[in-house]
Design a protein around this motif. Structure first.
Motif, PDB file in Angstrom:
ATOM      1  N   LYS A   5       0.851  -1.186   0.000  1.00 53.61           N
ATOM      2  CA  LYS A   5       0.000   0.000   0.000  1.00 53.61           C
ATOM      3  C   LYS A   5       0.885   1.234   0.000  1.00 53.61           C
ATOM      4  CE  LYS A   5      -3.552  -2.314   2.794  1.00 53.61           C
ATOM      5  NZ  LYS A   5      -4.349  -2.271   4.060  1.00 53.61           N
ATOM      6  N   HIS A   6       0.276   2.354  -0.280  1.00 56.65           N
ATOM      7  CA  HIS A   6       1.009   3.619  -0.243  1.00 56.65           C
ATOM      8  C   HIS A   6       0.443   4.479   0.878  1.00 56.65           C
ATOM      9  CE1 HIS A   6       1.921   7.782  -2.132  1.00 56.65           C
ATOM     10  NE2 HIS A   6       2.830   7.436  -1.266  1.00 56.65           N
ATOM     11  N   PHE A   7       1.305   4.907   1.784  1.00 55.77           N
ATOM     12  CA  PHE A   7       0.894   5.739   2.902  1.00 55.77           C
ATOM     13  C   PHE A   7       1.609   7.084   2.822  1.00 55.77           C
ATOM     14  CE2 PHE A   7       0.298   1.400   4.499  1.00 55.77           C
ATOM     15  CZ  PHE A   7      -1.032   1.475   4.897  1.00 55.77           C
ATOM     16  N   VAL A   8       0.859   8.136   3.086  1.00 53.75           N
ATOM     17  CA  VAL A   8       1.423   9.486   3.135  1.00 53.75           C
ATOM     18  C   VAL A   8       1.532   9.913   4.590  1.00 53.75           C
ATOM     19  CG1 VAL A   8       1.052  11.921   2.583  1.00 53.75           C
ATOM     20  CG2 VAL A   8       0.579  10.160   0.863  1.00 53.75           C
ATOM     21  N   HIS A  34       4.925   1.382   0.412  1.00 51.97           N
ATOM     22  CA  HIS A  34       5.577   2.582  -0.096  1.00 51.97           C
ATOM     23  C   HIS A  34       5.138   3.753   0.774  1.00 51.97           C
ATOM     24  CE1 HIS A  34       7.366   5.417  -2.869  1.00 51.97           C
ATOM     25  NE2 HIS A  34       6.240   6.107  -2.875  1.00 51.97           N
ATOM     26  N   VAL A  35       6.083   4.608   1.122  1.00 53.27           N
ATOM     27  CA  VAL A  35       5.796   5.748   1.992  1.00 53.27           C
ATOM     28  C   VAL A  35       6.311   7.024   1.349  1.00 53.27           C
ATOM     29  CG1 VAL A  35       6.195   6.779   4.262  1.00 53.27           C
ATOM     30  CG2 VAL A  35       5.994   4.289   4.040  1.00 53.27           C
ATOM     31  N   SER A  36       5.526   8.083   1.437  1.00 49.82           N
ATOM     32  CA  SER A  36       6.007   9.397   1.036  1.00 49.82           C
ATOM     33  C   SER A  36       5.718  10.393   2.155  1.00 49.82           C
ATOM     34  CB  SER A  36       5.368   9.858  -0.278  1.00 49.82           C
ATOM     35  OG  SER A  36       3.960   9.927  -0.159  1.00 49.82           O
ATOM     36  N   LEU A  37       6.453  11.480   2.154  1.00 52.91           N
ATOM     37  CA  LEU A  37       6.365  12.483   3.210  1.00 52.91           C
ATOM     38  C   LEU A  37       5.907  13.815   2.643  1.00 52.91           C
ATOM     39  CD1 LEU A  37       7.123  13.529   6.141  1.00 52.91           C
ATOM     40  CD2 LEU A  37       9.359  14.109   5.151  1.00 52.91           C
ATOM     41  N   ILE A  38       4.969  14.445   3.338  1.00 51.06           N
ATOM     42  CA  ILE A  38       4.608  15.833   3.060  1.00 51.06           C
ATOM     43  C   ILE A  38       5.072  16.667   4.242  1.00 51.06           C
ATOM     44  CG2 ILE A  38       2.699  17.468   2.872  1.00 51.06           C
ATOM     45  CD1 ILE A  38       1.197  15.455   1.218  1.00 51.06           C
ATOM     46  N   SER A  39       5.845  17.713   3.954  1.00 52.24           N
ATOM     47  CA  SER A  39       6.389  18.534   5.024  1.00 52.24           C
ATOM     48  C   SER A  39       6.592  19.956   4.512  1.00 52.24           C
ATOM     49  CB  SER A  39       7.716  17.938   5.523  1.00 52.24           C
ATOM     50  OG  SER A  39       8.145  18.585   6.711  1.00 52.24           O
ATOM     51  N   VAL A  96      -3.660   8.722   5.035  1.00 50.82           N
ATOM     52  CA  VAL A  96      -2.784   9.862   5.313  1.00 50.82           C
ATOM     53  C   VAL A  96      -2.693  10.009   6.826  1.00 50.82           C
ATOM     54  CG1 VAL A  96      -2.444  12.357   5.065  1.00 50.82           C
ATOM     55  CG2 VAL A  96      -3.392  11.022   3.154  1.00 50.82           C
ATOM     56  N   ILE A  97      -1.475  10.094   7.343  1.00 52.46           N
ATOM     57  CA  ILE A  97      -1.267  10.153   8.788  1.00 52.46           C
ATOM     58  C   ILE A  97      -0.552  11.450   9.136  1.00 52.46           C
ATOM     59  CG2 ILE A  97      -0.228   9.042  10.811  1.00 52.46           C
ATOM     60  CD1 ILE A  97      -0.821   7.057   7.636  1.00 52.46           C
ATOM     61  N   GLY A  98      -1.159  12.240   9.997  1.00 52.91           N
ATOM     62  CA  GLY A  98      -0.572  13.503  10.427  1.00 52.91           C
ATOM     63  C   GLY A  98       0.112  13.353  11.769  1.00 52.91           C
ATOM     64  N   PHE A  99       1.222  14.074  11.934  1.00 51.91           N
ATOM     65  CA  PHE A  99       1.988  14.012  13.171  1.00 51.91           C
ATOM     66  C   PHE A  99       2.021  15.349  13.903  1.00 51.91           C
ATOM     67  CE2 PHE A  99       3.261  10.189  11.124  1.00 51.91           C
ATOM     68  CZ  PHE A  99       3.597   9.310  12.144  1.00 51.91           C
ATOM     69  N   GLY A 100       1.052  16.203  13.618  1.00 50.84           N
ATOM     70  CA  GLY A 100       1.014  17.489  14.275  1.00 50.84           C
ATOM     71  C   GLY A 100       1.877  18.510  13.562  1.00 50.84           C
ATOM     72  N   GLY A 101       1.735  19.755  13.979  1.00 49.54           N
ATOM     73  CA  GLY A 101       2.446  20.832  13.311  1.00 49.54           C
ATOM     74  C   GLY A 101       1.627  21.322  12.125  1.00 49.54           C
ATOM     75  N   TYR A 102       1.717  22.612  11.841  1.00 44.71           N
ATOM     76  CA  TYR A 102       0.900  23.183  10.767  1.00 44.71           C
ATOM     77  C   TYR A 102       1.172  22.580   9.386  1.00 44.71           C
ATOM     78  CZ  TYR A 102      -0.947  26.525  14.066  1.00 44.71           C
ATOM     79  OH  TYR A 102      -1.599  27.086  15.128  1.00 44.71           O
TER      80      TYR A 102
END
Length: 386
Positions: A5-8, A34-39, A96-102
């Motif tokens: 699977k693909h996780f963001v 598969h993992v990708s990062l949004i930052s 999609v998993i958020g870890f806090g922060g704007y």
């Protein structure tokens, strides 16, 4: 769970958000996903955390600065949301998993619009601002503490206690014994203010150590992480006091530093406490007073109540008080080792495994949540600390 699977993962700002996201990325990668990062630009500045992970830097404003600042922040967030929506059309993430922060907010808003399953992970003992904003819309809330302040009762049914993931190198320390401490042997102290450093530690710690009995002071071996603007003055002070000390603005080998440390003097950030408790290292904690909702003070309560740490309010953090606490801990090897065991009792070494299980379950048919995560935590239940 089977099948790639693909996780963001969406995180940014500080190491407190980025470190657990990196740990989850590594675990999901081991499971064949598969993992990708949004930052944002700040979030990708940490060396080595996301090597080999596809990273997308999207605009994300910060809700501060009055009406004009808010307007600019909202404009940036919606621009980031639009870009994330386009990104999801091509990547088709399972969740999609958020870890806090704007920086996490545009990615989560886009997931809501696209109907993609979502979760957030809260590292602190107080639910952060962004996680509070989205708590009503996400599918799951992963927590690091059994009792999380500012989490509304109506959302506790979808909260799951998993802990705060740490790097594999730190996790490996759990199987190693507390370093041998002989009555006249070297006493190793690690001083760290987290990813941002802490000026107060550079100002107080050298003078505090200088007040220790000469026989104890001569045994000290200090590693001190200092802010760039403080490091020269702190280095000079240690030298004047004839205290053996190595100083750096960044400690890339933190797991190695923790491995040999007998005592840690630190802020009470979420990642710092997770590493201390997983590794089992006693500490003197000085919570950052300006932390949002004073969350570092709340973070420190569990470890302090267990006997694994002593917490000193920054207003009371003086050389005399530090020396007093150092002598109480350091002059009795048996007591220090006992404190190490109590710190270890607060650790949650399965955090990354449990978080990955929860994440994999987000797009599964209802009822397929992994054993151990299908029952939300009853907050405040002492059994949750076992």
């Amino acid at each position: 769970m089977s099948g790639q699977k693909h996780f963001v993962l969406a995180a940014g700002g500080t190491g407190g958000h980025m470190v657990p996201a990196a740990a989850l990325a590594a675990e999901l990668g081991k499971r064949g996903h598969h993992v990708s990062l949004i930052s944002d630009a700040r979030g990708v500045r940490f060396p080595g955390l996301f090597d080999g992970v596809q990273t997308h830097v999207l605009p994300a404003g910060r809700l501060a600065g009055g009406p004009i600042g808010w307007a600019k922040a909202m404009k940036a967030m919606f621009a980031g949301r639009a870009l994330a929506i386009e990104l999801y059309k091509h990547q088709k993430p399972a969740a999609v998993i958020g870890f806090g922060g704007y920086p996490a907010l545009p990615a989560l808003l886009a997931a809501f619009s696209a109907g993609i399953p979502t979760a957030v992970h809260e590292q602190n003992a107080v639910l952060g601002r962004v996680n509070r904003l989205v708590a009503g819309r996400v599918d799951a809330i992963a927590t690091s503490y059994a009792n999380v302040q500012r989490l509304k009762d109506k959302y506790r049914g979808k909260a799951h206690l998993v802990g705060n993931p740490v790097r594999a190198e730190v996790l490996a320390l759990r199987s190693q014994p507390y370093p041998l401490l002989e009555e006249d042997g070297i006493f190793r102290v690690l001083v760290t203010g987290g990813s941002q450093g802490a000026s107060i530690l550079s100002q107080v710690v050298p003078d505090g150590l200088s007040l220790l009995p000469v026989s104890f002071r001569r045994r000290l071996q200090v590693t001190h992480q200092a802010r760039i603007e403080d490091i020269d003055a702190a280095r000079t002070k240690y030298a004047e006091l004839s205290i053996a000390a190595e100083l750096a603005t960044y400690l890339p080998d933190m797991p190695e530093q923790l491995a040999w440390a007998h005592l840690v003097i630190a802020r009470a950030g979420a990642s710092t406490l997770a590493e201390l408790t997983v590794a089992g290292r006693p500490a003197i904690l000085v919570p950052l007073p300006s932390a949002t909702d004073d969350h570092q003070t709340v973070n420190a309560r569990e470890m302090t109540a267990a006997g694994g740490a002593r917490t000193i309010d920054q207003r009371s953090f003086t050389p005399i008080e530090l020396a007093k606490q150092m002598q109480r801990l350091g002059l009795d090897p048996a007591a220090l080792q006992n404190a190490a065991g109590r710190a270890r009792s607060c650790g949650r070494p399965d955090a990354v495994r449990d978080l990955a299980d929860l994440v994999e379950s987000l797009d599964a048919p209802q009822g397929d949540m992994p054993i151990g995560l299908n029952k939300p935590v009853k907050f405040g239940d002492a059994a949750a600390y076992a």
